[in-house]
Enzyme design. Structure first.
Site, PDB file in Angstrom:
ATOM      1  N   ARG A 237       0.849  -1.190   0.000  1.00  0.00           N
ATOM      2  CA  ARG A 237       0.000   0.000   0.000  1.00  0.00           C
ATOM      3  C   ARG A 237       0.885   1.241   0.000  1.00  0.00           C
ATOM      4  NH1 ARG A 237      -3.299  -2.911  -1.570  1.00  0.00           N
ATOM      5  NH2 ARG A 237      -5.435  -3.309  -0.807  1.00  0.00           N
ATOM      6  N   GLU A 266      -5.238   6.287  -5.359  1.00  0.00           N
ATOM      7  CA  GLU A 266      -5.237   5.649  -6.671  1.00  0.00           C
ATOM      8  C   GLU A 266      -6.586   5.822  -7.352  1.00  0.00           C
ATOM      9  OE1 GLU A 266      -1.981   2.207  -5.430  1.00  0.00           O
ATOM     10  OE2 GLU A 266      -4.104   1.680  -5.609  1.00  0.00           O
ATOM     11  N   HIS A 288      -0.309  -0.213 -10.024  1.00  0.00           N
ATOM     12  CA  HIS A 288      -1.055  -1.169  -9.209  1.00  0.00           C
ATOM     13  C   HIS A 288      -1.576  -2.332 -10.058  1.00  0.00           C
ATOM     14  CE1 HIS A 288      -3.369  -1.519  -5.188  1.00  0.00           C
ATOM     15  NE2 HIS A 288      -3.137  -2.721  -5.698  1.00  0.00           N
TER      16      HIS A 288
END
Length: 316
Positions: A237, A266, A288
């Site tokens: 994270r 994000e 990601h």
């Protein structure tokens, strides 16, 4: 005859493969939407008993007026984008999915580490710029290249992904050092004091969930303690690090490089300090997508849908 319950998948387009579907026709009316905005979600959730989501933030505004929802199946291991307490207050069960992408994320972490230790982004940029083509020598050795064999890997977080990454690193000859929790008064067997890990490791890799107590876990003070100028890997994270401090640590050489697959918010905001180094070969930033191997996506979908099937069958 009782009415068939409704279940909705709000984010089908989050999967970029042709998924082998799971047949839910015996337990519900299944409706899929490619994408759903927060403004659209409440209307699409009305009348639904269960919903499958991926990265959509779910909280009070979205659930206002949604009366029948009893299960939120989340296609993610981390569910920090879901207001779990509010869901509980509304009688909505939240289920995440574990162990679907262990191998995928661990392999991506290793890919980031290998790319940075061998300076692949910098060498690729040189080829793109024509430097090899115009070289007087048969090869370019512009940037340092380092083997992994013999390096110390500081592992922060020892869940399934962290352990899978450690196993890969051991195969490359790395020594694994598992960090005790920051600020812990005692050190568990098999673990090393957090501060010592910062001080003595050549690579530090984050594999822990984001919680209030570890938000900003690595900031300016922690980077200053990294005497061996390590490479930082983060596939967990983004908010585990202070991103402004991380950028400064890279700029000043407190750390050698960083390989990241996550950001504090994000999709990444245009004002995120990480983007100031997007053209710097010392930062390798991916969007990601470590979890998104073809095999992991299929497992994630199947496990998320099976959560709904199991729940609805129990209601019959």
């Amino acid at each position: 005859m009782s009415k068939m319950p409704k279940a909705v998948f709000l984010e089908r387009a989050a999967f970029n493969i042709e998924i082998d579907p799971v047949d839910l026709s015996s337990v519900c009316d299944w409706i899929e939407y490619d994408a759903t905005t927060p403004d659209e979600a409440a209307d699409r959730l009305k009348g639904a008993t269960a919903a499958l989501v991926v990265g959509l933030p779910v909280g009070p505004a979205m659930l206002d007026g949604v009366e029948e929802l009893k299960l939120l199946s989340v296609c993610s291991t981390g569910i920090d984008h879901i207001d779990v307490d509010y869901c509980a207050s509304r009688g909505i069960e939240v289920q995440g999915v574990r162990s679907y992408g262990t191998r995928a994320v661990a392999e991506h972490a290793m890919a980031l580490l290998l790319s940075l230790k061998r300076n692949l982004p910098a060498f690729q940029a040189d080829v793109r710029a024509g430097k090899w083509q115009n070289s007087a020598e048969y090869c370019l050795t512009t940037y340092p290249v380092e083997d992994l064999d013999g390096l110390r890997l500081g592992l922060i977080g020892a869940g399934e992904i962290g352990n899978a990454f450690a196993k890969m690193a051991e195969a490359f000859g790395m020594t694994i050092v598992r960090a005790e929790r920051k600020g812990a008064e005692t050190v568990r067997d098999g673990y090393t004091d957090f501060e010592t890990v910062l001080k003595t490791c050549d690579v530090i890799s984050l594999h822990c969930p984001l919680m209030p107590e570890n938000r900003g876990m690595l900031g300016a003070a922690e980077f200053a303690k990294m005497e061996r100028q390590p490479v930082l890997i983060n596939t967990a994270r983004g908010a585990l690090t202070d991103e402004a401090a991380l950028v400064e640590a890279i700029r000043t050489g407190q750390i050698r490089a960083a390989g990241l697959d996550v950001a504090s918010s994000e999709p990444i905001g245009s004002d995120n300090p990480l983007l100031s180094l997007v053209d710097d070969h010392r930062l390798l930033l991916t969007p990601h997508m470590a979890w998104s191997s073809r095999q992991a996506q299929q497992r994630l979908y199947e496990l998320g849908v099976r959560n709904i099937e199991k729940f609805l069958r129990a209601q019959q």
